[in-house]
Each structure stands twice: as structure tokens, then as C-alpha cells.
Design a protein around this motif. Structure first.
Motif, PDB file in Angstrom:
ATOM      1  N   SER A   1      11.760  -4.124  -2.213  1.00 31.57           N
ATOM      2  CA  SER A   1      13.060  -3.627  -1.767  1.00 31.57           C
ATOM      3  C   SER A   1      14.163  -4.392  -2.475  1.00 31.57           C
ATOM      4  O   SER A   1      13.947  -5.491  -2.999  1.00 31.57           O
TER       5      SER A   1
ATOM      6  N   LEU B   1      17.917  -0.403  -1.015  1.00 30.27           N
ATOM      7  CA  LEU B   1      16.832   0.447  -1.487  1.00 30.27           C
ATOM      8  C   LEU B   1      15.536  -0.090  -0.911  1.00 30.27           C
ATOM      9  O   LEU B   1      15.069  -1.170  -1.301  1.00 30.27           O
TER      10      LEU B   1
ATOM     11  N   ASN C   1      11.449   0.103   0.166  1.00 25.89           N
ATOM     12  CA  ASN C   1      10.142   0.629  -0.230  1.00 25.89           C
ATOM     13  C   ASN C   1      10.205   1.322  -1.595  1.00 25.89           C
ATOM     14  O   ASN C   1       9.862   2.497  -1.745  1.00 25.89           O
ATOM     15  N   LEU C   2      10.646   0.571  -2.606  1.00 24.93           N
ATOM     16  CA  LEU C   2      10.717   1.109  -3.957  1.00 24.93           C
ATOM     17  C   LEU C   2       9.335   1.484  -4.487  1.00 24.93           C
ATOM     18  O   LEU C   2       9.212   2.361  -5.342  1.00 24.93           O
ATOM     19  N   THR C   3       8.302   0.824  -3.997  1.00 29.90           N
ATOM     20  CA  THR C   3       6.936   1.133  -4.434  1.00 29.90           C
ATOM     21  C   THR C   3       6.340   2.300  -3.678  1.00 29.90           C
ATOM     22  O   THR C   3       5.217   2.720  -3.966  1.00 29.90           O
ATOM     23  N   ASN C   4       7.076   2.831  -2.679  1.00 29.51           N
ATOM     24  CA  ASN C   4       6.655   3.981  -1.889  1.00 29.51           C
ATOM     25  C   ASN C   4       5.262   3.785  -1.274  1.00 29.51           C
ATOM     26  O   ASN C   4       4.406   4.665  -1.306  1.00 29.51           O
TER      27      ASN C   4
ATOM     28  N   VAL D   1      17.203   5.207   0.712  1.00 30.52           N
ATOM     29  CA  VAL D   1      18.412   4.552   0.206  1.00 30.52           C
ATOM     30  C   VAL D   1      19.486   4.611   1.286  1.00 30.52           C
ATOM     31  O   VAL D   1      19.634   5.630   1.982  1.00 30.52           O
TER      32      VAL D   1
ATOM     33  N   PHE E   1      10.164   5.812   0.540  1.00 32.11           N
ATOM     34  CA  PHE E   1      11.326   5.260  -0.160  1.00 32.11           C
ATOM     35  C   PHE E   1      12.619   5.873   0.375  1.00 32.11           C
ATOM     36  O   PHE E   1      12.744   7.085   0.535  1.00 32.11           O
TER      37      PHE E   1
END
Length: 879
Positions: free
Chosen positions: A821, A839, A841-844, A870, A868
Motif C-alpha cells: 500500500s 492506494l 492493496n496494490l498487489t490485489n 483508491v 485494490f
């Protein structure tokens, strides 16, 4: 009436004429320290030429005192004797003037370095100053601009720890109060302040050890409490309003407004908040993980998941969709110079949703039995809390307080789940609570070194009659239904009397408390195995009456503090019309040695007997048969007995940023209940049987050490926790099995403190759980690692990146969690607004897992993680 007036007139006329003609004099003044700061609770005594005490008083928070001299006082050769612990005694002659008032010049007390070693130590370049029991942090020395709220600033100060729920620790001990300019604005819910007040208005943070809530008892009571006092940049008058608005995709919204007002007449913090982004800024925690362990999982098997369970510290904003709104106001009104009114009112509503899965394997003689349950959870709490406190100083020696605490809580939970691929099952629970506590406190200072304290309390609580627990399951086309209804009402009162006395060498306190408590419980269980069968019911009612006598004793000899507390309680149980009685004993003793201002050594021993109050019976179907779980009581009062002894050692040198906090303890539980579980291909029966001498043993070791290396701008923290537990149970009608459960964690934390534009930290935990008996050994190891990178390329732009790696099973490296994040802040120079972009859970990632092992089971709990997302926020100062 006429006779009374005649006698009063006769009494006045009979007085000597010289007495009627005398003028009463008063002596007024102010006392400060060498920094010209006012000193409170200074003993000011008027003495005659023969050193006899004529009268005395104590200074108030502003250092002022007012002494009324008796009318027959010989005004020649009188003097003022001034004394305060940690300062040199002083004596000043009183110069008699004409008129009724004598105004003394401002008097300065000088600190006594012989009495208190290391009374004042400073490290101005590091922002820390220590004076007696107060440690002062200069906020600007620890702030780098990335702080939003107070808790962000406090995390950077050596010796202060901010816990996940917003509660604080100082030198490893709990902080009991958070003050603003010496006033208790929040009572016990001070996380409201740490989570919501902006960090940029703080000038100093004062950590006060041996804190006394009432100034009259300062220096008299054996207190080990800690308070943090926030000094604002403008302490004469300040009114600020800050608002934040945010919007994100998937209809995420965030809005709040925080108003803080400070003046000589009042202090006030008001908050209005709404968000559906998973963020919780309130003092209430209704996280789904807590609700799940208490209600969603099969209640009879709850103890299995509580043993050796590993929890990842993934924030709820990554796992829970919410709809959180709350209103809050905390206000102190100074009605007069002697009377304060404190008002704390808040209303909280939330709607939480999440999904998780539990896979359980139970080992039996017929191989393993597997259960797979997927839960969709909905939790809707509603809380209204109203606290009022009226405090008045009747005079310089007497204080009177009245406090009213009232809480109304409603919580509805709904759980829909599939069980071994069978859909259409649900659990519902509804709860309404009402709790009210009224307190009266009277404190009178008899002499300069003695005081009495009286406290009266009345409490009332009830669980609404509509509180229910409903469970429906559909198997093979049949509906299985059961519900449990619980009614609880309790009320009680207690009276506390305390006598305190001190001298140059020791402090002594005696306390006696009388307590009466009445609790009524009734529960009913109805079970329907299918709609065509009659309901099977089981209902009972219980009433408990407690009469308790508590005796407190405390004594302090310079650096040694001894405390002892004993309680004798007579419990009367009425079960369905039949009466039984039982006497229980509780005892707690501690001995603390404060070798220096840096070192504390404490030993303790406690013994408790606590009753089990309510009968619970659950019935749930499994496959074609009925899952049965009973937790029952005998017809006599049943008590759980616990004893524990331990040793604690603390060393904190805040100027060198070195701290060590360690403890070791051993305890024994005399628990009459033994789990008796029977496993078969399609049925589990989990009962509780009573055994007279059933002992559970536990052993704990905790160690935490931290050091800030100024030369290399680095902070290193090492920690170790070990827990060992022995217990007994039966499996498949076996003999009593002796089991052992061990859990240990190793912790390593590195944090840089560079003055430049980049800093980073890494927090690593390695843990292992092992469960064994005479036949088998089961274990599980895990890793939890969090890395944080902070960037500050210029004065307007800041960024932070957080990466979490969680490995739930060291033997299976495939089911790992990697969560990334980021947060970016932009604040224009000399502007009153800023923008923040989050942002998450950028790695989803889709889920995280935790594993629990016992002597006969292995459970894998997985929690869905929100995809993910925002969130863009704008914060601005209105005033």
C-alpha cells in the motif's frame, strides 16, 4: 423560631467586646519554581515564634494560596514554612500591614538534589527533559511533517508506545489519563484524542509518573498511575476547526470535522465523522474478527480456536467494508474558580461486512473428520454513551465529586454460511444492553500529611428480554432450528473508605470497601430438528447475590512500595427456587522497589475465585445426526480458582533512548470443567464434565529491549514472548489426557531516524505454536514481516509505502500474503490545506490465512481481503 433568634442574640452579646472588635486577617501569595512555573500542592504553614502550627493550606494549580488566620492569632513574629517533596524547605517572615489582607511576594522553591538524585536531566538537542517524575518531550524535535494525528507523533517518542486500539504505554506501563493543559477532557476514552486531534498544535508532551487524579492526594497515596499531559502551542486561547473530505472508487466516502476549543473558561473537543472506507477513528471496536470468534464459530468449539491461534495484524480497512458514523463531544466547563463540569457524550453506528472461511480437521480413531464452513458476516452495532462529572473544591482542603456514567448498546449480527457445501444456513443474534453507574466521592485533607477519602457507587445493568441467539441449518432437505434467549439484570452498590498518611520517610494508606451485587439470569433453549417435530426446550433461571468485604493496605518507604488487597465474598445462588451459599476469597499483593528513576523491580502474587454465572446449552446438527454441545453447571455455585506469581523488571534511560521491559510469571487454574469430546464418522459430542481437582498450569516470559543509536540515527528493538500451558481432556471416552501447548514469538524491529528526506523501518516476527500429548505432537510456524519506506523529497511532498509479508505456515510457502500500500501527501507551503492519496492493496491480494493447532485438531482460518482501492482526501483548516 423567636426563641432561637433570642438565644443567638444573647450569645453574641455575651462575647467579650475585644473579640467583637478584632479584624480577621488573611495571607495570600504565589509559589513558583526556578523556571517561574507555578507549583501546585505546596504545603504552606503559618508558624508562631515557638514553631507551633497556627494554620496551613495548599497551593492550587496556579501556585496560589490563601491562609485565613484565627482572630486570636498573635501577629508578632509569625512566619511561613513552605515544603514540597523534591524541593528544599523554605521559610519567610510575615510582614504585618494595616488592613485585612497581607499580600506576600512571589516565593521561589529550589529543587533539592540531595533528596532526589537525577532530579532534572536535560538533553535539549534531543528534545527530552526529565524533572522528578515528569518527562517532557519537545514536539518539534520528533516531528518530521508526516504526522497527522497525535498518535503519529507519540509513536516517535522514546519510551511511549501506541497500541492498535489507541491506548498508550509509557516505560512499558499503561497510561491511565490523557490530559490537555492539565485537564482530563476524555475520562477513560482518551483514544478519542489520540486518533483525532491534529499533531501540529502540540508544543510539549509531559509524561507524569506516580500521578494523582486529585491534587489533594498528591504525595499521600501509593499511586503508580501514569498520565500524559499535552501542552498546546497557544495555551491562553485556541480554537481550531479541521475538516477532511474524501472520495474513492467503489463509492467510498470519507468526511469528518474536528473542532478543538481551549480557553480559560472551557475546553472542548467535538467530532462529526462518516466513512465507508474501513477506517475507525472512534473508541469502539466492533471488528469482525472479534465478533467471529465470539458468535460465528460454533460456540462449543470456541475454545479450540482460542488456543494457539495466530493473528495477522492486517488492519480492518483491508478486510471489512463498513458504514461508520459517529458524533462526539468532550467538554470541560469551569463554572466557577472552584467548580468544573465535564460532559462526555457520543453516539456510534456502524455496519460491517466481510467474508471468511474456516477449514477444520479433527483427528480421531476413524481417521480425520473435515469441516469446511464459508461465512458471510454482517454486524450492526449502535452505541449511545453519556458521562457527566461535577467536581468542586469546597475549600482548599476538601473536594466533592459526582459522576454519572450511562451506556446503551444495541448490536444485531447476521451470519449466512455454507457448511460442507450445503447452503442456506444462518446464525442471528440480537443484543440490547443498558448500563448505568453513579458515583459520589468526598476527599478531605485533615492535615498537611493526612487525608480521608469516601467513595459511594451504585450500578445497574440489564440485557433486554429480546436478546436471542438463533441458528438455522438445512441438511438433506430438512430444516434444523434452535434458539436461545437470555435475560440478565444486575444491580449493586459499594462504599469505600480510605485513610492516607505520610511523613518524611513513608506513606501509609488503609482502605475498607463494602460491596453488594445482585445478578439475575434466565436462559431458554428451543430446538426443532424439522418442522414436523415438536420443539425440545430447556430453560432455567438463576439469581446470584454477592456481599463482599475488601481490605486495602499500602505503605511506601522512600523507594519501596508495598500494596495488599484482600476480598471476602459471600455468594448466594438461587436456582429454580433452591438456595445455596458459598464463600470465596480474592487476594492480591505486590512489592515494588524503585532503585533509581530508571529502574523498577516488582514482584506480585494474586489468588482469585470467580463464579460462573450462566447456564448455556447449544444443539446443532451435523450430517444426519445432531451436534450436541453442553456447558452446564451443578446446582451449587461453581468457582474458577486462579493463582499467579511473577517478577517484573523495567529499565528506561530516556535520554540515551535505552529501554528494557521484562517479566516472568507462573500460574495455576483450578478449573472444574474438563472437555469430553467424542468423534465419529457423522457425529461429534462435546460435553463438559466436572472434576474436583483439575489443574491447568501456565508459564509466561516476556522481554522487550530497545535502543536508539543517535550516532547512526537508528533504533533497534528486540523482543521475546513465551507461553506454556498444560491442561487435561478426554477424546473418544479415553482416560484423562495430559496436554501441553507452547507458543513463542521472536521480534526484531529496525527503524531509521535520519534527518534527511528518506527513512525506513522493518518489523519482523517469527512465531511457533506446538501442541503435544503422550501420543502426538503438532506444530506450526509463521512469519509476519512489515516494511515501511518514508520519502520527503521537499517541503510540500511526502510519501509512504507499506509492504507486509505474512507466511502462515513455514512448511507450506505457497499460501503467503504480500500486501503493498502507499500514501502520498501534498501540502503547499504556508497553506491551510493538504491532499492525501491512499492506494490500498496494490498487489490485489485476495485473502490471508492463520492456523491454529491443538492436541486433536488443526484449523485454517482465511479472511477475504478487499480488492485494490483508491481514496483521495483533502484536509483543510477552517479556523
Amino acid at each position: 423560631m423567636k426563641l432561637a433568634k433570642f438565644l443567638a442574640l444573647l450569645l453574641v452579646l455575651s462575647l467579650p467586646l475585644n473579640l467583637l472588635g478584632q479584624v480577621t486577617k488573611s495571607i495570600n501569595g504565589k509559589i513558583v519554581d526556578e523556571d517561574q512555573q507555578p507549583l501546585s500542592n505546596v504545603s504552606v504553614l503559618v508558624k508562631s515564634a515557638l514553631e507551633e502550627i497556627i494554620t496551613y493550606s495548599l497551593t492550587d494549580l496556579k501556585g496560589r494560596y490563601n491562609l485565613i488566620l484565627p482572630s486570636d492569632t498573635d501577629m508578632n513574629n509569625i512566619k511561613l514554612s513552605i515544603q514540597l517533596l523534591g524541593f528544599k524547605k523554605a521559610s519567610y517572615p510575615v510582614i504585618i500591614t494595616t488592613g485585612e489582607k497581607v499580600e506576600m511576594p512571589v516565593m521561589v522553591l529550589v529543587e533539592d538534589f540531595n533528596e532526589l538524585q537525577e532530579v532534572q536531566v536535560t538533553a535539549t538537542d534531543r528534545g527530552i527533559r526529565i524533572r522528578n517524575d515528569t518527562t517532557v518531550y519537545k514536539a518539534e524535535k520528533f516531528a518530521d511533517g508526516t504526522e497527522s494525528k497525535i498518535q503519529d507523533l507519540l509513536k516517535k517518542m522514546p519510551g511511549i508506545e501506541v497500541q492498535e486500539d489507541g491506548r498508550l504505554k509509557f516505560k512499558g506501563r499503561e497510561v491511565s489519563k490523557l490530559l490537555i493543559e492539565n485537564d482530563d477532557l476524555f475520562n477513560n476514552n482518551y483514544s478519542i484524542g489520540t486518533k483525532n486531534i491534529s499533531a501540529n498544535i502540540i508544543d510539549e508532551v509531559q509524561a507524569i509518573e506516580r500521578y494523582s487524579e486529585n491534587p489533594l492526594l498528591k504525595g499521600l497515596e501509593n499511586t503508580d498511575k501514569i498520565a500524559l499531559n499535552l501542552k498546546l502551542k497557544d495555551n491562553e486561547f485556541d480554537f481550531s476547526v479541521n475538516s477532511t473530505l474524501g472520495v474513492g472508487h467503489e463509492s467510498r466516502l470519507y468526511a469528518d470535522i474536528v473542532a478543538l476549543g481551549i480557553s480559560k473558561k472551557y475546553k472542548s473537543l467535538s467530532i462529526a465523522h462518516y466513512n465507508n472506507s474501513g477506517i475507525n477513528t472512534s473508541p469502539y471496536d466492533y471488528s469482525i474478527s472479534t465478533a467471529l470468534e465470539k458468535a460465528v464459530l460454533k460456540p462449543s468449539l470456541e475454545h479450540l480456536l482460542r488456543k494457539g491461534i495466530n493473528l495477522s495484524n492486517v488492519d480492518s480497512e483491508y478486510t471489512v467494508r463498513n458504514r461508520n458514523s459517529w458524533l462526539n463531544t468532550n467538554t470541560i466547563l469551569k463554572l466557577t474558580h472552584r467548580t468544573n463540569l465535564t460532559i462526555n457524550v457520543n453516539k456510534f453506528d456502524d455496519l460491517l461486512k466481510t467474508r471468511n472461511r474456516t477449514r477444520e480437521a479433527y483427528f480421531s480413531t476413524n481417521d480425520s473428520i473435515l469441516f469446511d464452513q464459508i461465512n458471510s458476516i454482517r454486524n450492526k452495532p449502535n452505541v449511545f454513551n453519556a458521562d457527566f462529572k461535577l467536581s468542586t473544591d469546597l475549600n482548599n482542603r476538601t473536594t466533592f465529586n459526582f459522576e454519572s456514567k450511562n451506556r446503551f448498546e444495541k448490536n444485531n449480527a447476521n451470519f449466512e454460511y455454507s457448511f460442507n457445501s450445503l447452503e442456506g444456513n444462518r446464525i442471528e443474534s440480537g443484543q440490547k444492553d443498558a448500563i448505568s453507574v453513579q458515583e459520589l466521592e468526598y476527599i478531605h485533607k485533615i492535615k498537611a500529611n493526612s487525608a480521608i477519602q469516601f467513595l459511594g457507587r451504585f450500578n445497574y445493568g440489564s440485557l433486554n428480554e429480546n436478546d436471542t441467539y438463533i441458528n438455522e441449518r438445512i441438511f438433506l432437505g430438512d430444516l434444523f432450528f434452535n434458539n436461545q434467549q437470555v435475560v440478565q439484570k444486575t444491580f449493586g452498590s459499594n462504599v469505600l473508605f480510605n485513610y492516607l498518611k505520610s511523613n518524611d520517610k513513608s506513606k501509609l494508606s488503609h482502605g475498607l470497601e463494602l460491596n453488594y451485587q445482585n445478578s439475575k439470569f434466565s436462559s431458554g433453549l428451543g430446538s426443532v430438528f424439522n418442522p414436523n417435530q415438536p420443539q425440545v426446550s430447556n430453560a432455567n433461571s438463576r439469581e446470584y447475590n454477592f456481599i463482599a468485604y475488601n481490605i486495602d493496605y499500602g505503605v511506601t518507604f522512600n523507594k519501596l512500595i508495598i500494596n495488599a488487597r484482600s476480598k471476602a465474598r459471600l455468594a448466594k445462588l438461587q436456582l429454580n427456587g433452591e438456595h445455596n451459599e458459598r464463600v470465596s476469597l480474592n487476594f492480591l499483593s505486590s512489592l515494588k522497589y524503585r532503585a533509581t528513576s530508571k529502574i523498577d523491580i516488582e514482584s506480585f502474587y494474586k489468588y482469585e475465585e470467580n463464579p460462573i454465572l450462566i447456564n448455556q446449552t447449544y444443539q446443532q446438527p451435523v450430517f444426519n445426526n445432531v451436534y450436541v454441545a453442553n456447558i452446564f453447571l451443578s446446582d451449587e455455585p461453581v468457582f474458577l480458582k486462579t493463582q499467579e506469581m511473577g517478577l517484573k523488571f523495567r529499565y528506561y534511560d530516556l535520554l540515551k533512548a535505552l529501554g528494557i521491559n521484562s517479566s516472568i510469571s507462573y500460574g495455576t487454574d483450578f478449573n472444574p470443567f474438563v472437555s469430553n469430546s467424542i468423534f465419529d464418522e457423522d457425529i461429534i459430542i462435546d460435553n463438559k464434565e466436572i472434576i474436583d481437582d483439575n489443574r491447568h498450569h501456565r508459564f509466561k516470559i516476556n522481554f522487550l529491549g530497545e535502543k536508539l543509536f543517535y550516532d547512526i540515527s537508528s533504533k533497534i528493538q528486540l523482543g521475546f514472548n513465551y507461553y506454556h500451558y498444560k491442561y487435561q481432556n478426554r477424546i473418544n471416552q479415553s482416560i484423562l489426557r495430559n496436554n501441553e501447548l507452547s507458543n513463542y514469538n521472536l521480534k526484531f524491529n529496525y527503524q531509521s531516524t535520519f534527518s534527511g528526506g528518506i527513512n525506513f523501518s522493518n518489523y519482523l516476527i517469527y512465531g511457533k505454536v506446538q501442541s503435544k500429548n503422550s501420543q502426538n505432537t503438532f506444530d506450526n510456524g509463521f512469519i509476519d514481516n512489515t516494511f515501511m519506506l518514508s520519502l520527503k523529497p521537499n517541503k510540500t511532498l511526502r510519501a509512504r509505502f507499506d509492504a507486509k509479508l505474512y507466511v502462515p505456515d513455514m512448511d507450506n510457502l505457497e499460501e503467503n500474503l504480500f500486501l503493498l500500500s502507499a500514501m502520498i501527501d501534498f501540502r503547499p507551503v504556508e497553506k491551510n490545506y493538504k491532499f492525501s492519496l491512499s492506494l490500498n492493496n496494490l498487489t490485489n491480494e485476495q485473502k490471508f490465512e492463520r492456523i491454529a493447532v491443538t492436541d486433536f485438531s488443526r484449523s485454517i482460518y482465511s479472511q477475504d481481503i478487499l480488492s485494490f482501492n483508491v481514496l483521495l482526501k483533502c484536509s483543510f483548516d477552517i479556523l
